[in-house]
Design a protein around this motif. Structure first.
Motif, PDB file in Angstrom:
ATOM      1  N   TYR A  21      33.773-112.223  46.267  1.00 17.97           N
ATOM      2  CA  TYR A  21      34.041-111.159  47.239  1.00 17.97           C
ATOM      3  C   TYR A  21      32.998-111.207  48.349  1.00 17.97           C
ATOM      4  O   TYR A  21      31.836-111.537  48.123  1.00 17.97           O
ATOM      5  N   ALA A  23      32.116-108.531  50.576  1.00 23.08           N
ATOM      6  CA  ALA A  23      31.311-107.342  50.873  1.00 23.08           C
ATOM      7  C   ALA A  23      31.457-106.313  49.774  1.00 23.08           C
ATOM      8  O   ALA A  23      32.477-106.268  49.081  1.00 23.08           O
ATOM      9  N   ARG A  25      32.095-102.599  48.337  1.00 22.27           N
ATOM     10  CA  ARG A  25      32.888-101.436  48.731  1.00 22.27           C
ATOM     11  C   ARG A  25      31.931-100.250  48.817  1.00 22.27           C
ATOM     12  O   ARG A  25      30.814-100.308  48.311  1.00 22.27           O
ATOM     13  N   GLN A  28      29.050 -99.010  46.139  1.00 20.98           N
ATOM     14  CA  GLN A  28      28.699-100.019  45.127  1.00 20.98           C
ATOM     15  C   GLN A  28      27.257-100.486  45.286  1.00 20.98           C
ATOM     16  O   GLN A  28      26.499-100.523  44.310  1.00 20.98           O
ATOM     17  N   THR A  47      40.242 -94.320  40.550  1.00 18.21           N
ATOM     18  CA  THR A  47      40.762 -95.549  39.957  1.00 18.21           C
ATOM     19  C   THR A  47      40.901 -96.627  41.024  1.00 18.21           C
ATOM     20  O   THR A  47      41.401 -96.350  42.111  1.00 18.21           O
ATOM     21  N   GLY A  48      40.445 -97.799  40.716  1.00 22.89           N
ATOM     22  CA  GLY A  48      40.574 -98.895  41.666  1.00 22.89           C
ATOM     23  C   GLY A  48      39.445 -98.959  42.677  1.00 22.89           C
ATOM     24  O   GLY A  48      39.393 -99.860  43.511  1.00 22.89           O
ATOM     25  N   GLY A  49      38.519 -98.016  42.591  1.00 22.92           N
ATOM     26  CA  GLY A  49      37.429 -97.967  43.560  1.00 22.92           C
ATOM     27  C   GLY A  49      36.419 -99.092  43.370  1.00 22.92           C
ATOM     28  O   GLY A  49      35.685 -99.457  44.278  1.00 22.92           O
ATOM     29  N   GLY A  50      36.371 -99.635  42.149  1.00 24.99           N
ATOM     30  CA  GLY A  50      35.451-100.730  41.887  1.00 24.99           C
ATOM     31  C   GLY A  50      34.227-100.307  41.099  1.00 24.99           C
ATOM     32  O   GLY A  50      33.102-100.736  41.371  1.00 24.99           O
ATOM     33  N   LYS A  51      34.441 -99.482  40.078  1.00 25.21           N
ATOM     34  CA  LYS A  51      33.310 -99.014  39.279  1.00 25.21           C
ATOM     35  C   LYS A  51      32.704-100.141  38.449  1.00 25.21           C
ATOM     36  O   LYS A  51      31.486-100.217  38.309  1.00 25.21           O
ATOM     37  N   SER A  52      33.568-101.014  37.910  1.00 23.71           N
ATOM     38  CA  SER A  52      33.062-102.010  36.955  1.00 23.71           C
ATOM     39  C   SER A  52      31.950-102.879  37.531  1.00 23.71           C
ATOM     40  O   SER A  52      30.987-103.202  36.843  1.00 23.71           O
ATOM     41  N   ARG A 327      45.577-100.783  42.520  1.00 27.24           N
ATOM     42  CA  ARG A 327      44.144-100.842  42.202  1.00 27.24           C
ATOM     43  C   ARG A 327      43.475-102.015  42.873  1.00 27.24           C
ATOM     44  O   ARG A 327      42.264-102.042  43.038  1.00 27.24           O
ATOM     45  N   PHE A 586      39.274-115.048  48.881  1.00 26.01           N
ATOM     46  CA  PHE A 586      38.952-113.827  48.139  1.00 26.01           C
ATOM     47  C   PHE A 586      39.094-114.055  46.630  1.00 26.01           C
ATOM     48  O   PHE A 586      40.105-114.589  46.172  1.00 26.01           O
TER      49      PHE A 586
END
Ligand code: ADP
Ligand code: ZN
Length: 617
Positions: A21, A23, A25, A28, A47-52, A327, A586
């Motif tokens: 990736y 950049a 989000r 993060q 959800t889908g925000g990129g927590k992991s 997501r 990507f």
């Protein structure tokens, strides 16, 4: 440009080289930086925000182990496969793996090789596990789905309450708690129960910018759904229904129309549910028809649409369920079929509740939902305000109301006067249903029992159907032209009513919906293509998709573990023909380049040559 510290520079290079990736989000980088400084953090992100990524990148940078606690055992294996496909040493310890695997994984962890360990809280509490962790050293304790700690959340797990003890046992481990549940009450509970008073809090916006919201009047739901599905050939989606029976029926209907749809609801055996869910995740079935039982912990990033075949009970459910679309950040479509009959169905269930307080709350939630569906303003405004955030843009350009604005151009002064007169003549003792009966000149017994057939307002409002009157009445209430008593729904006049009856005010509103047999309306076909991903070669995309599925099946993992859709789309747009070029796409990090680079480059090259030849002929 802001100066980056060493930690962040390193994190940035991992983002590019391992994950592929370009950049971070929003939030993060800040969250990762905080964790790396060993300062506790609470991350609230939709959800889908990129927590992991916020625990994955630190996990790669810490010497010791990162433990990820999650209640979703079924998901852990896929998470581990995903990590491994990126070249990260991750393992799982839970009841879903064999004894041999369990022991093997423990050995790996003891050896210090493992960077990330996924566990359910009950596993973490076991004495042998605690002993093992003490001897290996834990650098980060990540609590996923942290709302499970709160009784106010929708998924309370008592085991989560004991995580505080674990924190005390591993004082060197930084704690990162994450959730997609935004309510302040739940947030306070997490802070209190995990002792996070000193933690930094990161709260992301709950606006899902890639989701298109659309609501159309439900007239012939099956035909409307089939019509909608034409736009999503071969693309995954979920259709939510109110009842199990509806789920089964619709699944059959869709299959008989040539779609590969599976059912999911609490009436099916665990085994069937699991099998169907798995088939959906692995792209073996295109559509999941489900009750609300489906979705918690579904990690599938490429869900392109969510249809609500029936009205959701409240806005929170609507937000959570539509939130399962897109997501991966690529545009996705959320369609709600809004039928007035559904309101009555939900009311019926609310009436069955024995707790009065609960009943009132449910009632209010339903009203908010109906208001939302009928509203003519940008869909994002009420949705996002509901979660305590303010949405300041006047329009989003990505919802039905912004694209086809409905204006309050309907002069409903006369209708309002007729209705208010009816309230007055009947003595302010009745609810909307009876009042509408009187206005429409109904032969209902109750009308005659009260002698209302003799009133001058009897039969005065035949120009509107019952549904249309109900739509108008809701607008009267929203505009506070009337008061409604909570308990029996009796409508009463207020000072605004008197102003109108005295000829002082004109009333403008939304026109009542026209009752048609087949809508098809509302769905503007051009909007879908306007927001479809940038142009790319669909033929190549299909070729790559098939290869991805083949590789995934061979490895027994979901296709998105190999590459997300966005990677395939970019490949089909850019047509990279060397590994060097492919590495810029990507989602293509070092490990994936090594594993799949040759296969995909070859496919793309062959495809490009073929098209060139065709063009020359
Ligand atoms: P969450 O856990 O918040 O629901 P995930 O961590 O599963 O979300 O991330 C959702 C998707 O977004 C995943 O496919 C993930 O790989 C992708 N993603 C996360 N961060 C980035 C980023 N900085 N750039 C591009 N994609 C990202
Ligand atoms: Zn909008």
């Amino acid at each position: 440009m802001e100066k980056m510290n060493n930690n962040l520079e390193k994190a940035q290079s991992i983002l590019k080289n391992v994950f592929g990736y370009d950049a971070f989000r929003p939030l993060q980088a800040e969250c990762i930086d905080t964790v790396l400084q060993k300062r506790d953090a609470l991350l609230i992100m939709p959800t889908g925000g990129g927590k992991s990524l916020c625990y994955q990148i630190p996990a790669l940078m810490f010497n010791g182990l990162t433990v990820v606690v999650s209640p979703l055992i079924a998901l852990m294996k896929d998470q581990v496969s995903q990590m491994k496909s990126l070249g990260l040493e991750a393992e799982v310890l839970n009841s879903s793996i064999s004894f041999e695997e369990y022991d093997m994984n423990k050995l790996l962890i003891r050896s210090g090789q493992t960077k990330l360990l996924f566990m359910a809280p009950e596993t973490l509490m076991k004495p042998d596990i605690l002993e093992m962790l003490s001897s290996t050293g834990v650098d980060c304790l990540t609590i996923d789905e942290a709302h499970c700690i709160s009784e106010w959340g929708h998924d309370f797990r008592p085991e989560y309450r004991r995580l505080k003890e674990i924190r005390e046992r591993f004082p060197r481990a930084v704690c990162l708690a994450m959730t997609a549940t935004a309510t302040p009450r739940v947030r306070e509970d997490i802070v209190a129960n995990l002792d996070l008073t000193k933690a930094r809090q990161f709260v992301a916006s709950f606006n899902r910018t890639n989701l298109f919201y659309e609501i159309i009047p439900k007239s012939q739901p099956l035909l409307q759904t089939l019509d909608f599905l034409k736009r999503f050939r071969n693309q995954s989606g979920i259709i939510y229904c109110f009842s199990r029976r509806q789920v089964d029926e619709l699944t059959d209907d869709l299959n008989s129309h040539g779609f590969k749809a599976l059912a999911y609801h609490a009436g099916l055996t665990d085994e069937t549910r699991h099998r169907n869910q798995e088939a959906f995740i692995r792209d073996d079935a295109q559509i999941m028809v489900a009750t609300i039982a489906f979705g918690m912990g579904i990690n599938k990033p490429n869900v392109r649409f969510v249809v609500h075949y029936d009205l959701p009970k409240n806005l929170e459910s609507y937000y959570q369920e539509t939130g399962r679309a897109g997501r991966d950040g690529i545009p996705a479509h959320c369609l709600l079929l809004f039928g007035y009959g559904d309101i009555a169905k939900i009311r019926y269930f609310i009436d069955q509740k024995t707790d009065e307080q609960e009943q009132r709350v449910a009632q209010r939630h339903l009203e908010a939902m109906v208001h939302y569906a009928e509203s003519g303003v940008c869909r994002r405004i009420p949705l996002i305000t509901y979660f305590g955030e303010s949405y300041t843009q006047p329009e989003c350009g990505l919802c039905d109301n912004c694209l086809n604005p409905r204006e309050q151009t309907f002069d409903m002064t006369l209708a309002t006067k007729k209705f208010l007169a009816c309230v007055s003549r009947t003595g302010q003792r009745f609810g909307a249903t009876h009042l509408i009966d009187v206005l429409r000149g109904s032969q209902q017994q109750r009308v005659f029992q009260n002698g209302h057939q003799d009133l001058d307002v009897y039969g005065l409002g035949k120009e509107f159907t019952v549904k249309q009157w109900k739509f108008l009445v809701r607008q009267f209430l929203q505009k506070r032209l009337l008061d409604k008593e909570e308990e029996f729904g009796v409508l009463k006049l207020n000072s605004n009513s008197l102003e109108i009856l005295n000829n002082k005010e004109m009333v403008q509103g939304y026109p009542p919906p026209v009752e048609t047999t087949m809508s098809g309306g509302g769905t503007d076909r051009t909007t879908a293509s306007r927001y479809s991903p940038e142009r790319y070669d669909q033929g190549l995309f299909e070729v790559l998709r098939r290869k991805r599925k083949e590789l995934a099946d061979k490895k027994n993992v979901p296709p998105y573990v190999i590459f997300p859709d966005k990677s395939l789309i970019e490949m089909s747009a850019v047509l990279p023909q060397t590994k060097e070029e492919l590495s810029k796409i990507f989602g293509v990090g070092a490990k994936k380049l090594e594993t799949y680079g040759d296969v995909f480059v070859q496919l793309i090259k062959a495809y490009a040559d073929q098209t060139r030849e065709k063009a020359q002929r």
